[in-house]
Design a protein around this motif. Structure first.
Motif, PDB file in Angstrom:
ATOM      1  N   ASP A 124       0.829  -1.215   0.000  1.00  0.00           N
ATOM      2  CA  ASP A 124       0.000   0.000   0.000  1.00  0.00           C
ATOM      3  C   ASP A 124       0.857   1.256   0.000  1.00  0.00           C
ATOM      4  OD1 ASP A 124      -2.281  -1.512   0.000  1.00  0.00           O
ATOM      5  OD2 ASP A 124      -2.606  -1.393   2.165  1.00  0.00           O
ATOM      6  N   ILE A 125       1.924   1.241   0.807  1.00  0.00           N
ATOM      7  CA  ILE A 125       2.813   2.420   0.884  1.00  0.00           C
ATOM      8  C   ILE A 125       3.504   2.637  -0.457  1.00  0.00           C
ATOM      9  CG2 ILE A 125       4.948   3.301   1.910  1.00  0.00           C
ATOM     10  CD1 ILE A 125       4.059   1.959   4.551  1.00  0.00           C
ATOM     11  N   ILE A 126       3.993   1.554  -1.056  1.00  0.00           N
ATOM     12  CA  ILE A 126       4.661   1.655  -2.359  1.00  0.00           C
ATOM     13  C   ILE A 126       3.692   2.220  -3.402  1.00  0.00           C
ATOM     14  CG2 ILE A 126       5.609   0.296  -4.282  1.00  0.00           C
ATOM     15  CD1 ILE A 126       6.881  -1.551  -2.109  1.00  0.00           C
ATOM     16  N   ASP A 127       2.464   1.707  -3.411  1.00  0.00           N
ATOM     17  CA  ASP A 127       1.481   2.167  -4.402  1.00  0.00           C
ATOM     18  C   ASP A 127       1.111   3.635  -4.202  1.00  0.00           C
ATOM     19  OD1 ASP A 127       1.520  -0.316  -5.523  1.00  0.00           O
ATOM     20  OD2 ASP A 127      -0.439  -0.957  -4.761  1.00  0.00           O
ATOM     21  N   ARG A 128       1.032   4.037  -2.926  1.00  0.00           N
ATOM     22  CA  ARG A 128       0.681   5.428  -2.632  1.00  0.00           C
ATOM     23  C   ARG A 128       1.741   6.379  -3.195  1.00  0.00           C
ATOM     24  NH1 ARG A 128      -0.980   4.286   2.528  1.00  0.00           N
ATOM     25  NH2 ARG A 128       0.895   5.121   3.490  1.00  0.00           N
ATOM     26  N   HIS A 129       2.999   6.031  -2.996  1.00  0.00           N
ATOM     27  CA  HIS A 129       4.089   6.872  -3.518  1.00  0.00           C
ATOM     28  C   HIS A 129       4.099   6.866  -5.043  1.00  0.00           C
ATOM     29  CE1 HIS A 129       6.401   8.127   0.067  1.00  0.00           C
ATOM     30  NE2 HIS A 129       5.849   7.056   0.609  1.00  0.00           N
ATOM     31  N   THR A 130       3.875   5.694  -5.610  1.00  0.00           N
ATOM     32  CA  THR A 130       3.891   5.574  -7.072  1.00  0.00           C
ATOM     33  C   THR A 130       2.800   6.426  -7.699  1.00  0.00           C
ATOM     34  OG1 THR A 130       4.738   3.311  -6.871  1.00  0.00           O
ATOM     35  CG2 THR A 130       3.817   3.933  -8.996  1.00  0.00           C
TER      36      THR A 130
ATOM     37  N   ILE B 226       9.293   8.023  -6.233  1.00  0.00           N
ATOM     38  CA  ILE B 226       9.911   6.696  -6.149  1.00  0.00           C
ATOM     39  C   ILE B 226       9.781   6.223  -4.705  1.00  0.00           C
ATOM     40  CG2 ILE B 226      12.027   5.358  -6.400  1.00  0.00           C
ATOM     41  CD1 ILE B 226      12.981   7.467  -8.410  1.00  0.00           C
ATOM     42  N   PRO B 227       9.076   5.114  -4.472  1.00  0.00           N
ATOM     43  CA  PRO B 227       8.927   4.641  -3.085  1.00  0.00           C
ATOM     44  C   PRO B 227      10.285   4.315  -2.474  1.00  0.00           C
ATOM     45  CG  PRO B 227       7.430   3.496  -4.591  1.00  0.00           C
ATOM     46  CD  PRO B 227       8.381   4.258  -5.445  1.00  0.00           C
ATOM     47  N   HIS B 228      10.459   4.683  -1.209  1.00  0.00           N
ATOM     48  CA  HIS B 228      11.755   4.500  -0.546  1.00  0.00           C
ATOM     49  C   HIS B 228      12.223   3.046  -0.580  1.00  0.00           C
ATOM     50  CE1 HIS B 228      11.911   8.590   0.710  1.00  0.00           C
ATOM     51  NE2 HIS B 228      10.897   8.509   1.560  1.00  0.00           N
ATOM     52  N   ASP B 229      11.315   2.108  -0.335  1.00  0.00           N
ATOM     53  CA  ASP B 229      11.714   0.697  -0.300  1.00  0.00           C
ATOM     54  C   ASP B 229      12.219   0.240  -1.667  1.00  0.00           C
ATOM     55  OD1 ASP B 229      10.898  -0.006   2.472  1.00  0.00           O
ATOM     56  OD2 ASP B 229       8.906   0.495   1.724  1.00  0.00           O
TER      57      ASP B 229
ATOM     58  N   GLU C   7      -0.464 -14.118  -2.255  1.00  0.00           N
ATOM     59  CA  GLU C   7      -0.857 -12.960  -3.067  1.00  0.00           C
ATOM     60  C   GLU C   7      -0.072 -11.723  -2.649  1.00  0.00           C
ATOM     61  OE1 GLU C   7      -2.852 -15.043  -1.566  1.00  0.00           O
ATOM     62  OE2 GLU C   7      -4.569 -15.578  -2.828  1.00  0.00           O
ATOM     63  N   ARG C   8       0.100 -11.548  -1.337  1.00  0.00           N
ATOM     64  CA  ARG C   8       0.824 -10.382  -0.815  1.00  0.00           C
ATOM     65  C   ARG C   8       2.293 -10.423  -1.251  1.00  0.00           C
ATOM     66  NH1 ARG C   8      -0.869  -6.762   3.402  1.00  0.00           N
ATOM     67  NH2 ARG C   8      -2.826  -7.870   3.063  1.00  0.00           N
ATOM     68  N   LEU C   9       2.891 -11.594  -1.171  1.00  0.00           N
ATOM     69  CA  LEU C   9       4.301 -11.722  -1.543  1.00  0.00           C
ATOM     70  C   LEU C   9       4.491 -11.581  -3.054  1.00  0.00           C
ATOM     71  CD1 LEU C   9       5.277 -14.596   0.910  1.00  0.00           C
ATOM     72  CD2 LEU C   9       6.042 -12.223   1.042  1.00  0.00           C
ATOM     73  N   ASP C  10       3.541 -12.101  -3.834  1.00  0.00           N
ATOM     74  CA  ASP C  10       3.607 -11.907  -5.293  1.00  0.00           C
ATOM     75  C   ASP C  10       3.491 -10.430  -5.646  1.00  0.00           C
ATOM     76  OD1 ASP C  10       3.921 -14.593  -5.833  1.00  0.00           O
ATOM     77  OD2 ASP C  10       1.833 -14.933  -6.420  1.00  0.00           O
ATOM     78  N   ALA C  11       2.582  -9.730  -4.965  1.00  0.00           N
ATOM     79  CA  ALA C  11       2.391  -8.296  -5.230  1.00  0.00           C
ATOM     80  C   ALA C  11       3.658  -7.511  -4.890  1.00  0.00           C
ATOM     81  CB  ALA C  11       1.208  -7.765  -4.415  1.00  0.00           C
ATOM     82  N   LEU C  12       4.304  -7.886  -3.804  1.00  0.00           N
ATOM     83  CA  LEU C  12       5.539  -7.213  -3.423  1.00  0.00           C
ATOM     84  C   LEU C  12       6.626  -7.451  -4.471  1.00  0.00           C
ATOM     85  CD1 LEU C  12       7.229  -5.655  -1.349  1.00  0.00           C
ATOM     86  CD2 LEU C  12       7.796  -7.857  -0.325  1.00  0.00           C
ATOM     87  N   CYS C  13       6.760  -8.691  -4.922  1.00  0.00           N
ATOM     88  CA  CYS C  13       7.742  -8.992  -5.969  1.00  0.00           C
ATOM     89  C   CYS C  13       7.497  -8.127  -7.199  1.00  0.00           C
ATOM     90  CB  CYS C  13       7.677 -10.468  -6.353  1.00  0.00           C
ATOM     91  SG  CYS C  13       8.511 -11.566  -5.183  1.00  0.00           S
ATOM     92  N   ASP C  14       6.223  -8.002  -7.570  1.00  0.00           N
ATOM     93  CA  ASP C  14       5.854  -7.188  -8.727  1.00  0.00           C
ATOM     94  C   ASP C  14       6.348  -5.751  -8.548  1.00  0.00           C
ATOM     95  OD1 ASP C  14       4.295  -6.602 -11.176  1.00  0.00           O
ATOM     96  OD2 ASP C  14       3.090  -5.403  -9.800  1.00  0.00           O
ATOM     97  N   ARG C  15       6.152  -5.192  -7.344  1.00  0.00           N
ATOM     98  CA  ARG C  15       6.577  -3.804  -7.077  1.00  0.00           C
ATOM     99  C   ARG C  15       8.103  -3.671  -7.116  1.00  0.00           C
ATOM    100  NH1 ARG C  15       1.598  -5.020  -6.857  1.00  0.00           N
ATOM    101  NH2 ARG C  15       0.068  -3.544  -6.037  1.00  0.00           N
TER     102      ARG C  15
END
Length: 205
Positions: free
Chosen positions: A107-113, A118-121, A150-158
């Motif tokens: 969620d944090i990554i998507d908010r920055h995007t 550029i999301p910090h992580d 699903e959560r881990l796949d989404a993170l990999c995608d980011r």
């Protein structure tokens, strides 16, 4: 610039946003209490844990990103110091561990995007790769998520890693530090140490 780094030729660093559980993971690894703050931004210099007889140090870098009650100028200064520390000591850093919160990271990554930032992580993950530091993403607080895969796949995608996440077990390590469940992280760290012919450091992990 941070100072006070022990004179050691081998190092494993832990970095990540404030309050994602870096210090809890380090306590699990070492049995040693790292300084933690109740408020984000309290830990503002690295914590080092070194073994007197060993040429090796574990480092807990300060949290970065948004911190309630901390001015943006100071937040940026901390981030700059972290980047400089990693760059300056990259030859000695055998593994970089980027700790994120499984519950909120996507969620944090998507908010920055969405704000064209550029999301910090993502930025730090890419930076570690750019300076050739093998990186493990410790996805902490997994006990708080229901949609694990699903959560881990989404993170990999980011992070630019094709799913499924299971093919990245040297890079993605789902853990629950407060429950003492950090096996995937120690396995991933050991894999990178082995690649660098440092099996002698397995005893710390």
């Amino acid at each position: 610039m941070f100072d006070g780094r022990p004179d050691r030729d081998a190092e494993v660093v832990f970095c990540g946003r404030s309050n994602v559980g870096k210090s809890t993971i380090l306590r699990e690894l070492t049995g040693h209490d790292f300084e933690t703050g109740k408020k984000p931004g309290v830990t503002r210099s690295p914590g080092h844990y070194d073994w007197v007889a060993e040429d090796f140090v574990l480092t807990d870098l300060p949290g970065f990103g948004f911190m309630s009650g901390v001015e943006e100028e100071h937040r940026e200064a901390i981030k700059t110091d972290i980047v400089r520390y990693l760059e300056t000591n990259s030859e000695q850093i055998l593994v970089g561990v980027l700790v994120i919160d499984a519950n909120s990271a996507v969620d944090i990554i998507d908010r920055h995007t969405e704000r064209d930032e550029i999301p910090h992580d993502v930025e730090l993950f890419g930076f570690l790769a750019d300076i050739d530091i093998p990186t493990v993403v410790a996805v902490n607080k997994m006990d708080k998520v229901d949609d694990r895969d699903e959560r881990l796949d989404a993170l990999c995608d980011r992070l630019g890693l094709p799913s499924p996440w299971q093919q990245w077990q040297d890079t993605i390590a789902p853990v629950s530090a407060k429950r003492g469940s950090i096996g995937p992280l120690t396995d991933a760290i050991r894999s990178h140490l082995h690649d660098q012919h440092r099996d002698d450091l397995f005893k710390f992990f």
